[in-house]
Design a protein around this motif. Structure first.
Motif, PDB file in Angstrom:
ATOM      1  N   PRO A 195      20.609 -15.003  23.796  1.00  0.00           N
ATOM      2  CA  PRO A 195      20.392 -13.720  23.118  1.00  0.00           C
ATOM      3  C   PRO A 195      19.068 -13.792  22.367  1.00  0.00           C
ATOM      4  N   VAL A 196      18.426 -12.641  22.152  1.00  0.00           N
ATOM      5  CA  VAL A 196      17.106 -12.692  21.515  1.00  0.00           C
ATOM      6  C   VAL A 196      16.851 -11.430  20.694  1.00  0.00           C
ATOM      7  N   ILE A 197      16.013 -11.595  19.673  1.00  0.00           N
ATOM      8  CA  ILE A 197      15.619 -10.481  18.816  1.00  0.00           C
ATOM      9  C   ILE A 197      14.111 -10.286  18.940  1.00  0.00           C
ATOM     10  N   ILE A 198      13.713  -9.099  19.406  1.00  0.00           N
ATOM     11  CA  ILE A 198      12.311  -8.705  19.351  1.00  0.00           C
ATOM     12  C   ILE A 198      12.114  -8.063  17.994  1.00  0.00           C
ATOM     13  N   GLN A 199      11.119  -8.520  17.245  1.00  0.00           N
ATOM     14  CA  GLN A 199      10.909  -7.849  15.963  1.00  0.00           C
ATOM     15  C   GLN A 199       9.454  -7.440  15.804  1.00  0.00           C
ATOM     16  N   ALA A 200       9.265  -6.330  15.094  1.00  0.00           N
ATOM     17  CA  ALA A 200       7.933  -5.779  14.878  1.00  0.00           C
ATOM     18  C   ALA A 200       7.697  -5.597  13.389  1.00  0.00           C
ATOM     19  N   SER A 201       6.569  -6.077  12.925  1.00  0.00           N
ATOM     20  CA  SER A 201       6.185  -5.929  11.520  1.00  0.00           C
ATOM     21  C   SER A 201       5.421  -4.620  11.346  1.00  0.00           C
ATOM     22  N   GLN A 202       5.094  -4.306  10.105  1.00  0.00           N
ATOM     23  CA  GLN A 202       4.278  -3.119   9.832  1.00  0.00           C
ATOM     24  C   GLN A 202       2.932  -3.212  10.540  1.00  0.00           C
TER      25      GLN A 202
END
Length: 284
Positions: free
Chosen positions: A44-51
């Motif tokens: 399982p994986v989390i794509i994350q985006a910052s400001q």
């Protein structure tokens, strides 16, 4: 498959005593690398985006790429806002299609942090979006957010207990000695503090600023209750290192695919390695 929530992934991780990798993206190649690595490891994986990522790539582009990636992926994928600093930004990301948001009120006094977190929860919960909060300040620099080392404050375990009791937030990022960006020396994590926090807080714990932390330290933190580990700097280092190598060896190369492509491959390798360290290989 459609995007899933971070909460769904972390509940399984907590039960299975492993952590899910949360990898920051800024462009298409990084999104592709995150998915390719997770599929190769069946994790399982989390794509994350910052400001900063949202400012660079555009909110709709980040969501569009991540949704396409999740729909085509054979593993569960979540899309998470990393270090949202305002109620408005969290709402904007929820409306755009993020399955999870972080509201970072760690720069405020405890009461204000609780109030801000509860405002975001009131919007997120009814639409099935999970929420991460932060208590204590994590040093270093991430995009536009800078916390000087002298101002970095470790999370107080009793404050963490009160914060969680009064918000019922889904997960909590804690400050135990990690920092954003590249480390000047080897970080020393306060495992005793982490253990105390976890004894008082019955929700998944998140570790930010994990690039450059020794593997054994990461694994010990996971054994003490960390279920989500954030990685950004290591991906940047892998990509730019591979691109520099191409340009040094072939200074006349003008095809972006032949320049950036090796960077994507290098990112895949470093993400796969992190997934194995986190214990989430084969957990999809």
């Amino acid at each position: 498959m459609a995007l899933v929530t971070v909460n769904e992934l972390l509940q399984k991780a907590e039960a299975g005593k492993y952590a899910v990798g949360a990898f920051n993206c800024n462009n298409m190649e990084i999104v592709q690398a995150i998915i390719a690595a997770a599929e190769a490891e069946n994790a399982p994986v989390i794509i994350q985006a910052s400001q900063g990522a949202i400012k660079y790539a555009g909110l709709e582009w980040i969501v569009g790429m991540s949704k396409i990636a999740a729909e085509q992926a054979k593993i569960p994928v979540a899309l998470h806002l990393d270090h949202g600093t305002s109620f408005e930004q969290c709402v904007q990301c929820i409306r755009a299609g993020f399955s999870s948001v972080m509201i970072d009120g760690s720069q405020y006094p405890l009461e204000e942090n609780i109030e801000l977190t509860n405002r975001v929860l009131a919007v997120a919960r009814p639409v099935g979006v999970s929420v991460e909060a932060e208590l204590g300040k994590i040093g270093g620099t991430e995009d536009d957010i800078t916390v000087d080392e002298k101002d970095a404050m470790y999370t107080d375990p009793e404050e963490a207990r009160e914060f969680v009791e009064r918000t019922n937030v889904d997960s909590l990022a804690v400050a135990i000695g990690t920092a954003h960006g590249q480390y000047k020396g080897e970080p020393k994590l306060d495992f005793e503090r982490l253990e105390k926090i976890k004894s008082l807080v019955k929700i998944p714990i998140v570790l930010h600023g994990s690039s450059g932390v020794p593997d054994e330290a990461i694994q010990r933190a996971i054994s003490l209750g960390v279920c989500k580990v954030n990685i950004d700097t290591n991906i940047r280092e892998a990509i730019t290192g591979a691109i520099r190598k191409v340009l040094n060896e072939k200074p006349n190369e003008i095809d972006p695919r032949k320049i950036i492509g090796p960077g994507r491959e290098a990112a895949i390798e470093v993400i796969r390695e992190k997934i194995r360290i986190f214990g989430s290989s084969g957990k999809a």
